[in-house]
Design a protein around this motif. Sequence first.
Motif, PDB file in Angstrom:
ATOM      1  N   UNK A  14      -1.548  -7.078 -19.459  1.00 47.19           N
ATOM      2  CA  UNK A  14      -1.819  -6.884 -20.887  1.00 47.19           C
ATOM      3  C   UNK A  14      -0.630  -7.155 -21.804  1.00 47.19           C
ATOM      4  N   UNK A  15       0.594  -7.174 -21.250  1.00 46.30           N
ATOM      5  CA  UNK A  15       1.742  -7.269 -22.161  1.00 46.30           C
ATOM      6  C   UNK A  15       2.417  -8.641 -22.195  1.00 46.30           C
ATOM      7  N   UNK A  16       1.834  -9.626 -21.511  1.00 44.40           N
ATOM      8  CA  UNK A  16       2.457 -10.947 -21.486  1.00 44.40           C
ATOM      9  C   UNK A  16       2.635 -11.489 -22.905  1.00 44.40           C
ATOM     10  N   UNK A  70       2.161  -9.803 -26.064  1.00 44.63           N
ATOM     11  CA  UNK A  70       2.967  -8.957 -26.955  1.00 44.63           C
ATOM     12  C   UNK A  70       4.463  -8.988 -26.622  1.00 44.63           C
ATOM     13  N   UNK A  71       4.804  -9.044 -25.346  1.00 47.51           N
ATOM     14  CA  UNK A  71       6.229  -9.109 -24.976  1.00 47.51           C
ATOM     15  C   UNK A  71       6.838 -10.385 -25.542  1.00 47.51           C
ATOM     16  N   UNK A  72       6.081 -11.481 -25.492  1.00 52.84           N
ATOM     17  CA  UNK A  72       6.591 -12.723 -26.056  1.00 52.84           C
ATOM     18  C   UNK A  72       6.779 -12.592 -27.572  1.00 52.84           C
ATOM     19  N   UNK A  73       5.838 -11.938 -28.232  1.00 49.18           N
ATOM     20  CA  UNK A  73       5.977 -11.740 -29.690  1.00 49.18           C
ATOM     21  C   UNK A  73       7.280 -11.007 -30.008  1.00 49.18           C
ATOM     22  N   UNK A  74       7.552  -9.932 -29.261  1.00 51.25           N
ATOM     23  CA  UNK A  74       8.793  -9.175 -29.516  1.00 51.25           C
ATOM     24  C   UNK A  74      10.012 -10.038 -29.269  1.00 51.25           C
ATOM     25  N   UNK A  78       7.916  -4.045 -17.628  1.00 49.47           N
ATOM     26  CA  UNK A  78       6.872  -3.920 -18.650  1.00 49.47           C
ATOM     27  C   UNK A  78       5.659  -4.785 -18.312  1.00 49.47           C
ATOM     28  N   UNK A  79       5.929  -5.984 -17.797  1.00 50.99           N
ATOM     29  CA  UNK A  79       4.822  -6.906 -17.505  1.00 50.99           C
ATOM     30  C   UNK A  79       3.959  -6.422 -16.345  1.00 50.99           C
ATOM     31  N   UNK A  80       4.526  -5.547 -15.513  1.00 52.93           N
ATOM     32  CA  UNK A  80       3.762  -5.009 -14.379  1.00 52.93           C
ATOM     33  C   UNK A  80       2.801  -3.893 -14.777  1.00 52.93           C
ATOM     34  N   UNK A  81       2.953  -3.377 -15.979  1.00 53.29           N
ATOM     35  CA  UNK A  81       2.126  -2.232 -16.371  1.00 53.29           C
ATOM     36  C   UNK A  81       0.648  -2.616 -16.480  1.00 53.29           C
ATOM     37  N   UNK A  82      -0.223  -1.783 -15.933  1.00 58.02           N
ATOM     38  CA  UNK A  82      -1.659  -2.042 -16.087  1.00 58.02           C
ATOM     39  C   UNK A  82      -2.106  -1.680 -17.509  1.00 58.02           C
ATOM     40  N   UNK A  83      -3.256  -2.190 -17.883  1.00 60.76           N
ATOM     41  CA  UNK A  83      -3.787  -1.916 -19.223  1.00 60.76           C
ATOM     42  C   UNK A  83      -4.000  -0.417 -19.406  1.00 60.76           C
ATOM     43  N   UNK A  84      -3.599   0.084 -20.555  1.00 62.97           N
ATOM     44  CA  UNK A  84      -3.755   1.514 -20.841  1.00 62.97           C
ATOM     45  C   UNK A  84      -3.702   1.697 -22.350  1.00 62.97           C
ATOM     46  N   UNK A 110      -2.047  -0.984 -25.096  1.00 64.82           N
ATOM     47  CA  UNK A 110      -2.861  -1.304 -26.265  1.00 64.82           C
ATOM     48  C   UNK A 110      -2.057  -1.045 -27.555  1.00 64.82           C
ATOM     49  N   UNK A 111      -1.378   0.089 -27.557  1.00 67.34           N
ATOM     50  CA  UNK A 111      -0.581   0.445 -28.734  1.00 67.34           C
ATOM     51  C   UNK A 111       0.581  -0.532 -28.935  1.00 67.34           C
ATOM     52  N   UNK A 112       1.243  -0.888 -27.830  1.00 63.87           N
ATOM     53  CA  UNK A 112       2.370  -1.833 -27.919  1.00 63.87           C
ATOM     54  C   UNK A 112       1.878  -3.180 -28.462  1.00 63.87           C
ATOM     55  N   UNK A 113       0.698  -3.595 -28.025  1.00 70.63           N
ATOM     56  CA  UNK A 113       0.117  -4.849 -28.505  1.00 70.63           C
ATOM     57  C   UNK A 113      -0.118  -4.795 -30.015  1.00 70.63           C
ATOM     58  N   UNK A 114      -0.660  -3.669 -30.476  1.00 75.66           N
ATOM     59  CA  UNK A 114      -0.927  -3.525 -31.910  1.00 75.66           C
ATOM     60  C   UNK A 114       0.371  -3.587 -32.722  1.00 75.66           C
TER      61      UNK A 114
END
Length: 240
Positions: A131-133, A135-139, A203-209, A213-217
């Motif tokens: 889920x964070x691929x 959003x992590x790139x955005x940051x 961070x990239x290993x984290x499952x969706x939660x 979701x909050x980090x993505x937002x």
Amino acid sequence: MGAPLYRDTGVVLRTYKLGEADRIVVVLTQHHGKIRAVAKGVRKTMSKFGARLEPLSHVQLLLYQGRELDIISQAESVGSLAPLVGDLDHLTNGLAIVEAVDQMTPDREPVGHLYRMLVGALRTVAERSGPLVVPAFYWKLLAAEGVRPELDECVRCGVAEGLVAIDVVEGGVLCRSCRTGVPVSAEALEVMRMILGGRLNEALDLPASRVTHEVTAHATRALEHHLERCLRTVAMFETG
Ligand SMILES: [Zn+2]
């Protein structure tokens, strides 16, 4: 006098139609920044470019330089980001990443660091989902553009404890007394610190939660704010 020819390697960010058979291809190149080039006949079934000029293609190009649009003379695939296209998650992530880069990059201004980041990010996207691929790139992209958010202390008063909000206008987190923007959970803050603090893989290993979701937002909001500010700056220069 013929138009000057040049070679460069790039990633196709986007394409759009031009007339009946041609296509304009927007490419982030290694040395010439973002360019717009015409691929003639690319929409015919027998096109010599085949599928090499689709979004996410990594290509080596030979181009004729034009005033506004260059013309693609040759296109050869470089390595392969092919796994991207075979899997819908990977494809969606890849497209989100090239879209962000496209929006953030001015035309014909060399941005070698963004090119390298983009190629690295697309390799990551090809190898892993999660889920964070994006959003992590955005940051990372925002940090590379000089707008890394402050995550360790309140941007107003400097306290390091009780950070409860994040405000994209203020550029980081805020304590309970200074709070503006939107709430941020301690868990999401920790994940954002992982991403920007050298623990990206964790961070990239984290499952969706709820937390991912909050980090993505937060990442999406920060990127949108930055893009709007860039657009306003451009508009100001154009009317001023
Ligand atoms: Zn404060």
